[in-house]
Design an enzyme around this catalytic site. Structure first.
Site, PDB file in Angstrom:
ATOM      1  N   SER A 411       0.881  -1.411   0.251  1.00 43.87           N
ATOM      2  CA  SER A 411      -0.008  -0.040   0.056  1.00 43.87           C
ATOM      3  C   SER A 411       1.061   1.773   0.066  1.00 43.87           C
ATOM      4  O   SER A 411       2.255   1.123   0.539  1.00 43.87           O
ATOM      5  CB  SER A 411      -0.855  -0.158   0.984  1.00 43.87           C
ATOM      6  OG  SER A 411      -1.725   0.487   1.230  1.00 43.87           O
ATOM      7  N   PRO A 412      -0.184   2.273  -0.371  1.00 45.72           N
ATOM      8  CA  PRO A 412       1.666   3.788  -0.330  1.00 45.72           C
ATOM      9  C   PRO A 412       1.456   3.810   1.431  1.00 45.72           C
ATOM     10  O   PRO A 412       0.301   3.679   1.363  1.00 45.72           O
ATOM     11  CB  PRO A 412       0.630   4.644  -1.413  1.00 45.72           C
ATOM     12  CG  PRO A 412      -1.102   4.080  -1.043  1.00 45.72           C
ATOM     13  CD  PRO A 412      -0.832   2.356  -1.447  1.00 45.72           C
ATOM     14  N   CYS A 414       3.994   6.831   2.601  1.00 44.45           N
ATOM     15  CA  CYS A 414       4.895   8.059   3.346  1.00 44.45           C
ATOM     16  C   CYS A 414       5.635   7.841   4.029  1.00 44.45           C
ATOM     17  O   CYS A 414       6.055   7.348   4.669  1.00 44.45           O
ATOM     18  CB  CYS A 414       4.044   8.902   3.955  1.00 44.45           C
ATOM     19  SG  CYS A 414       3.332  10.244   2.206  1.00 44.45           S
ATOM     20  N   GLN A 489       1.679   7.034  -7.108  1.00 44.65           N
ATOM     21  CA  GLN A 489       0.901   7.628  -6.171  1.00 44.65           C
ATOM     22  C   GLN A 489       1.469   8.840  -6.784  1.00 44.65           C
ATOM     23  O   GLN A 489       1.780   9.674  -5.980  1.00 44.65           O
ATOM     24  CB  GLN A 489       0.105   6.987  -4.809  1.00 44.65           C
ATOM     25  CG  GLN A 489      -0.667   7.576  -4.226  1.00 44.65           C
ATOM     26  CD  GLN A 489      -1.249   7.728  -3.123  1.00 44.65           C
ATOM     27  OE1 GLN A 489      -0.407   7.538  -2.151  1.00 44.65           O
ATOM     28  NE2 GLN A 489      -2.491   6.834  -2.698  1.00 44.65           N
ATOM     29  N   TYR A 570      -6.903  14.825   1.946  1.00 43.77           N
ATOM     30  CA  TYR A 570      -5.856  15.546   0.492  1.00 43.77           C
ATOM     31  C   TYR A 570      -6.692  17.047   0.038  1.00 43.77           C
ATOM     32  O   TYR A 570      -8.149  16.663   0.059  1.00 43.77           O
ATOM     33  CB  TYR A 570      -5.308  14.965   0.154  1.00 43.77           C
ATOM     34  CG  TYR A 570      -4.416  14.168   1.764  1.00 43.77           C
ATOM     35  CD1 TYR A 570      -3.593  15.309   2.110  1.00 43.77           C
ATOM     36  CD2 TYR A 570      -4.013  12.698   1.726  1.00 43.77           C
ATOM     37  CE1 TYR A 570      -2.899  14.165   3.623  1.00 43.77           C
ATOM     38  CE2 TYR A 570      -2.982  12.369   2.714  1.00 43.77           C
ATOM     39  CZ  TYR A 570      -2.154  12.996   3.376  1.00 43.77           C
ATOM     40  OH  TYR A 570      -1.971  12.752   4.516  1.00 43.77           O
ATOM     41  N   ARG A 618      -8.035   6.378  -5.530  1.00 41.13           N
ATOM     42  CA  ARG A 618      -7.832   5.780  -4.293  1.00 41.13           C
ATOM     43  C   ARG A 618      -8.820   7.071  -3.582  1.00 41.13           C
ATOM     44  O   ARG A 618      -8.758   8.615  -3.863  1.00 41.13           O
ATOM     45  CB  ARG A 618      -6.491   5.515  -3.789  1.00 41.13           C
ATOM     46  CG  ARG A 618      -6.897   5.896  -2.471  1.00 41.13           C
ATOM     47  CD  ARG A 618      -5.455   5.407  -1.251  1.00 41.13           C
ATOM     48  NE  ARG A 618      -5.577   4.041  -1.143  1.00 41.13           N
ATOM     49  CZ  ARG A 618      -4.344   3.932  -0.355  1.00 41.13           C
ATOM     50  NH1 ARG A 618      -4.118   4.600   1.281  1.00 41.13           N
ATOM     51  NH2 ARG A 618      -4.602   2.299   0.471  1.00 41.13           N
ATOM     52  N   GLY A 711      -0.528  -2.179   4.357  1.00 40.27           N
ATOM     53  CA  GLY A 711       0.165  -1.150   4.851  1.00 40.27           C
ATOM     54  C   GLY A 711       1.340  -1.713   5.854  1.00 40.27           C
ATOM     55  O   GLY A 711       2.852  -2.029   5.107  1.00 40.27           O
ATOM     56  N   ARG A 712       1.604  -1.353   7.272  1.00 38.53           N
ATOM     57  CA  ARG A 712       1.983  -1.537   8.444  1.00 38.53           C
ATOM     58  C   ARG A 712       2.381  -2.858   8.063  1.00 38.53           C
ATOM     59  O   ARG A 712       3.813  -3.243   8.185  1.00 38.53           O
ATOM     60  CB  ARG A 712       1.135  -1.520   9.576  1.00 38.53           C
ATOM     61  CG  ARG A 712       0.764   0.124   9.710  1.00 38.53           C
ATOM     62  CD  ARG A 712      -0.102   0.572  10.775  1.00 38.53           C
ATOM     63  NE  ARG A 712      -1.745  -0.145  10.328  1.00 38.53           N
ATOM     64  CZ  ARG A 712      -2.500  -0.059  11.401  1.00 38.53           C
ATOM     65  NH1 ARG A 712      -2.840   0.422  12.134  1.00 38.53           N
ATOM     66  NH2 ARG A 712      -3.777  -0.920  10.443  1.00 38.53           N
TER      67      ARG A 712
HETATM   68  C1  LIG Z   1       3.220   4.836   7.452  1.00 41.85           C
HETATM   69  C2  LIG Z   1       2.052   5.445   6.507  1.00 41.85           C
HETATM   70  C3  LIG Z   1       2.246   6.650   5.541  1.00 41.85           C
HETATM   71  C4  LIG Z   1       0.912   6.722   4.646  1.00 41.85           C
HETATM   72  N1  LIG Z   1       1.356   7.372   3.786  1.00 41.85           N
HETATM   73  C5  LIG Z   1      -0.241   6.594   2.916  1.00 41.85           C
HETATM   74  C6  LIG Z   1      -0.320   7.782   1.307  1.00 41.85           C
HETATM   75  O1  LIG Z   1       1.600   9.020   0.780  1.00 41.85           O
HETATM   76  N2  LIG Z   1      -0.775   7.235   0.754  1.00 41.85           N
HETATM   77  C7  LIG Z   1      -1.893   7.285   0.749  1.00 41.85           C
HETATM   78  O2  LIG Z   1      -2.902   6.382   0.162  1.00 41.85           O
HETATM   79  N3  LIG Z   1      -2.329   6.753   2.395  1.00 41.85           N
HETATM   80  C8  LIG Z   1      -1.149   6.608   3.104  1.00 41.85           C
HETATM   81  N4  LIG Z   1      -1.063   5.936   4.293  1.00 41.85           N
HETATM   82  C9  LIG Z   1      -1.825   4.763   3.905  1.00 41.85           C
HETATM   83  C10 LIG Z   1      -2.270   2.764   3.951  1.00 41.85           C
HETATM   84  O3  LIG Z   1      -1.597   3.307   2.634  1.00 41.85           O
HETATM   85  C11 LIG Z   1      -3.075   1.959   4.368  1.00 41.85           C
HETATM   86  O4  LIG Z   1      -4.131   2.007   3.381  1.00 41.85           O
HETATM   87  C12 LIG Z   1      -3.747   2.328   5.708  1.00 41.85           C
HETATM   88  O5  LIG Z   1      -2.363   2.483   6.087  1.00 41.85           O
HETATM   89  C13 LIG Z   1      -4.514   0.765   5.871  1.00 41.85           C
HETATM   90  O6  LIG Z   1      -3.445  -0.102   6.061  1.00 41.85           O
HETATM   91  P1  LIG Z   1      -3.216  -1.368   6.860  1.00 41.85           P
HETATM   92  O7  LIG Z   1      -3.710  -1.671   7.866  1.00 41.85           O
HETATM   93  O8  LIG Z   1      -2.576  -2.153   5.849  1.00 41.85           O
HETATM   94  O9  LIG Z   1      -1.638  -0.329   7.446  1.00 41.85           O
HETATM   95  C14 LIG Z   1       0.222   5.303   4.685  1.00 41.85           C
HETATM   96  C15 LIG Z   1       0.076   4.294   6.532  1.00 41.85           C
HETATM   97  C16 LIG Z   1       1.122   4.557   7.114  1.00 41.85           C
HETATM   98  C17 LIG Z   1       1.001   4.047   8.538  1.00 41.85           C
END
Ligand SMILES: Cc1cc2nc3c(=O)[nH]c(=O)nc-3n(C[C@H](O)[C@H](O)[C@H](O)COP(=O)(O)O)c2cc1C
Ligand SMILES: Cc1cc2nc3c(=O)[nH]c(=O)nc-3n(C[C@H](O)[C@H](O)[C@H](O)COP(=O)(O)OP(=O)(O)OC[C@H]3O[C@@H](n4cnc5c(N)ncnc54)[C@H](O)[C@@H]3O)c2cc1C
Length: 782
Positions: A411-412, A414, A489, A570, A618, A711-712
């Site tokens: 997942s995206p 930052c 993204q 955003y 998204r 993501g995490r």
């Molecule tokens: C450190 C961090 C940075 C993130 N940055 C972005 C981002 O740049 N763009 C985005 O769409 N979502 C971002 N997210 C959200 C994740 O893409 C994801 O949707 C969210 O963490 C839930 O998924 P997970 O439970 O698998 O972590 C970020 C999440 C984390 C933890």
């Protein structure tokens, strides 16, 4: 001690039994308005786990209950001329009437006073009681009398249902999904004693009206159901007993205790009949109350203990019931599914049953699910093995000309580690490791289209040559060393811009070195955040041009796919949500207007992005806030982007406003992906608290998403997909430098998985149905 119990249903009677056992000297009276054997309804169902509890708390009633029970192990799903059966479910049924008679007899035996045909309308007659138990059922008079105190929330669900009976024998918990000229009807049926089965019929309000059920007598509506399900009833009649069509009320009460009065069972909270837990909850409430009474020194203390200790368990069951009822309310979403995939969806709808779990219990069924999935993939022109298919997460997916080797996505995220928008060595290692780790598709973090479009000073960007060169290096590494595809993204922070790095205060404004921010409307995120400037047409044109320029640079870098970030509050999300867009021009107001600018940006980017490469968007499919975006809006948003040529909707939620109330939990955003995918008919990617390959397979196999992003979990385990591939025995690309490691984990996984499965099988106690089958099996001839 004097205890008055209003209501002689399962909750009231079982509470009387347990309290009397605990305090033989207490004077306990149950007041029941009906006659002793005068009960509505047919059968009730309990799981093996619930019966274990009954055995522990009152062996005599447990023994009598289980002597009367019908046991079964299988769930059978009938759909479009097919039937799929899955064993190992461990359920028992008995007649509600018999259950109540057993509990009454046991209560009497212990010395409880039972007063029938006694309708209590005023609790002041119990002024001398130490404890008053309000177990007066779903329409509790006393909950309503003290509505301001108990604060019940009653959510009357949209589907209609009626509870009937039949003499049709059944050897499984049976779901029948029946197409009719008016729409879908569902039967939930199970046998509860020899020659008697419960039948709950369910349909949506529109089908109910079209079928002319409104205003029919009980008998007439039973006859209509018998016409519809006659092919299965096999000549057996449908029986009625106050079988009126109703809407199910999901009840949650904010408080359960008032002075020495306490709500028990359906009076305090209900759980939808599709998970068969109403009587279980009622009787387990009685257990919790008696435990609390045993542990506390005062009634007041005991009631506090009961409420605090029990609430979480009740809410968990209610949550599972909610998920299940929503599935049944939206059965039309799956109506054109392959029957085996449909059956898989029925089985896994409430999260407790999963792909792996079914693989152990019903390997042939899961094989069929895998084959159906592979067949769908083959029908999209991909040469996959249908006879020996890999698990769904390892099936490829094609979007335009891009083919991803498997369905797991990084997942995206930052990293807040770029210098002036330039990704550095950290980024190369970060993306490189995850690509080598086997994910089919890697998303970049939100990459900002201009300096002022950044969220934080550490955000990556793509507005100059230096950034372009740095991203090219990363893309080339990914392509040169892995089979992963990489998606760029692109986003603009909007009113969340000029804020601190995640670890210094997420979304908090920068104290120094900030920049001016823009948004759909001049509404700050926090009260002390910068007030963004409302975008005028010139600003909109400039930002659109920046999006296009970044997309063009992204193509030069070699990215395989492009995502437009329209989520999480955003800039583009701020146009879409009514909570952040209060404009009065053609970009504000109705959803179609609020979508106008994001769609304009998308169209411009799509025109600049090569036709053979896919694009996604998204979205936040709900704002989790009053007046904000809902799942239904998300479907409309997805349709609009679908018409504009989107290839995938990346379904996230929330982060729009500060005071949102998200409901977290395992896979908590997946229901929105399911809704968008199956109502708007677009490919989706789901994300959010998905942590295991088992969940990934369960989601994909049930048709709830086309790709699954994590993501995490990927932050701590770059090789999530490689490990899963070894576990499921699915081949996966690996750079030659790492092949010895791959060979080892694939070799060991076969044995580890076998050991794990054996342990699970050995650790699982036999269901009562299995024990009964063994006990009644004729001895083999010597
Ligand atoms: C450190 C961090 C940075 C993130 N940055 C972005 C981002 O740049 N763009 C985005 O769409 N979502 C971002 N997210 C959200 C994740 O893409 C994801 O949707 C969210 O963490 C839930 O998924 P997970 O439970 O698998 O972590 C970020 C999440 C984390 C933890
Ligand atoms: C269609 C349908 C199917 C269901 N299927 C199942 C199933 O398969 N398995 C399962 O476990 N559960 C099932 N349930 C749920 C189950 O019926 C209830 O959850 C359960 O009976 C709750 O027990 P209770 O004691 O809280 O309430 P109830 O069983 O409703 O008992 C309340 C009692 O209080 C009495 N009463 C009410 N007011 C007064 C008064 N003022 N004075 C005196 N007496 C009063 C009533 O007459 C009644 O006997 C189903 C429910 C429905 C609607």
């Amino acid at each position: 001690m004097k205890i008055a119990i209003i209501g002689g249903g399962p909750a009231g009677l079982y509470a009387a039994i347990l309290l009397k056992k605990q305090r033989p000297q207490a004077e306990i009276t149950v007041y029941e308005r009906n006659r002793a054997d005068d009960t509505f309804g047919f059968g009730v169902v309990f799981s093996d786990a619930t019966l274990d509890n009954f055995e522990k708390y009152d062996p005599p009633s447990y023994r009598r209950i289980t002597q009367e029970f019908a046991y079964w192990d299988d769930i059978a799903v009938h759909f479009r001329g097919t039937v799929h059966r899955v064993g190992g479910n461990g359920f028992c049924g008995c007649s509600r009437r018999m259950l109540l008679l057993i509990l009454q007899e046991r209560a009497r035996e212990l010395g409880v006073m039972l007063l029938f045909e006694t309708d209590v309308d005023d609790e002041s007659r119990f002024a001398d009681a130490d404890l008053v138990v309000l177990a007066d059922g779903i329409n509790s008079r006393f909950r309503d009398k003290y509505v301001d105190h108990f604060q019940p929330e009653v959510d009357l669900r949209s589907n209609k249902f009626a509870w009937m009976g039949s003499t049709r024998p059944l050897d499984a918990f049976t779901f029948i999904f029946q197409d009719t000229e008016w729409g879908p009807f569902i039967a939930h049926a199970y046998q509860y004693e020899a020659g008697r089965s419960t039948w709950i019929f369910e349909t949506d309000a529109e089908t109910f009206a079209k079928a002319g059920l409104e205003g029919l007598s009980e008998r007439q509506s039973a006859d209509r159901m018998a016409e519809i399900f006659g092919w299965f009833l096999d000549g057996h009649p449908l029986l009625t007993n106050r079988s009126m069509w109703r809407n199910f009320p999901m009840i949650r009460s904010r408080r359960w205790v008032k002075g020495n009065m306490v709500l028990l069972g359906d009076a305090k909270a209900t759980a939808h009949f599709s998970i068969g837990s109403g009587t279980k909850l009622a009787m387990e409430d009685a257990i919790a109350l008696s435990d609390a009474m045993a542990q506390a020194s005062t009634v007041e203390g005991a009631l506090q203990k009961y409420e605090h200790g029990r609430r979480e368990e009740v809410e968990k069951t209610q949550h599972a019931a909610d998920v299940s009822l929503v599935w049944f309310e939206h059965v039309d979403r799956f109506w054109d599914f392959d029957p085996v995939q449909f059956a898989f969806g029925v089985m896994t709808r409430a999260k407790a049953i999963t792909y792996d779990n079914l693989t152990l219990r019903a390997p042939e069924f899961v094989r069929e699910v895998d084959k159906a999935f592979a067949t769908q993939v083959r029908s999209k022109g991909l040469a996959v093995d249908i006879d020996n298919p890999v698990a769904p997460m390892f099936q490829p997916l094609k979007l335009r000309e891009m083919e991803v080797a498997n369905r797991t996505v990084v997942s995206p995220m930052c990293m807040y580690s770029a210098m002036e928008g330039v990704p550095g060595d950290f980024h190369l290692v970060h993306y490189g490791a995850r690509a080598i780790g086997g994910a089919g598709l890697i998303f970049t973090e939100m990459t900002c289209i201009g300096r002022d479009a950044r969220i934080t000073p550490g955000c990556a960007g793509l507005w100059n040559d230096e950034q372009q060169a740095a991203w090219t290096r990363i893309v080339e590494f990914v392509h040169g060393n892995s089979a992963a595809k990489i998606c760029l993204q692109l986003g603009h922070a909007g009113r969340k811009g000029a804020t601190r790095l995640m670890w210094e205060g997420m979304d908090r404004p920068l104290e120094q070195g900030g920049w001016d921010t823009v948004s759909a409307s001049p509404i700050p995120y926090f009260p002390d955040s910068q007030v963004p400037r409302e975008m005028d047409r010139a600003a909109m044109d400039r930002v659109k041009a920046e999006f296009v320029a970044a997309a063009e640079r992204g193509n030069v870098c070699g990215f395989d796919m492009l995502e437009l970030h329209c989520a999480h509050g955003y800039l583009l999300a701020s146009f879409i949500s009514p909570l952040t867009n209060t404009r009065t021009d053609e970009y504000g107001g109705a959803l179609a207007n609020r979508l106008r600018y994001p769609l304009e940006v998308f169209a411009a980017m799509r025109a600049a992005w090569p036709a053979h490469k896919p694009m996604s968007v998204r979205i936040s499919a709900t704002d989790w806030a009053e007046g904000g975006i809902t799942g239904d809006d998300a479907v409309a948003i997805a349709r609009a982007f679908g018409e504009a040529g989107i290839d995938l909707i990346d379904v996230s939620t929330g982060q729009t406003v500060r005071d949102a109330q998200p409901v977290y939990g395992r896979m908590f955003q997946t229901p929105f992906s399911e809704q968008v995918r199956n109502e708007a008919r677009v490919a989706t990617m789901c994300v959010g608290n998905i942590t295991t390959p088992d969940q990934v397979n369960t989601i994909l196999a049930a048709g709830r998403a086309d790709l699954v992003a994590l993501g995490r979990p990927h932050l701590v385990d770059p090789s999530f997909t490689l490990r899963a591939a070894a576990w499921y025995g699915a081949d996966i690309a690996c750079p030659p430098q790492y092949l010895p490691g791959k060979e080892q984990i694939f070799r060991n996984s076969v044995r580890d998985r076998q050991d794990f499965d054996d342990l699970k099988i050995k650790g699982k106690p036999k269901t009562r149905a299995e024990l009964k089958a063994e006990a009644t099996k004729p001895l083999a001839a010597e």
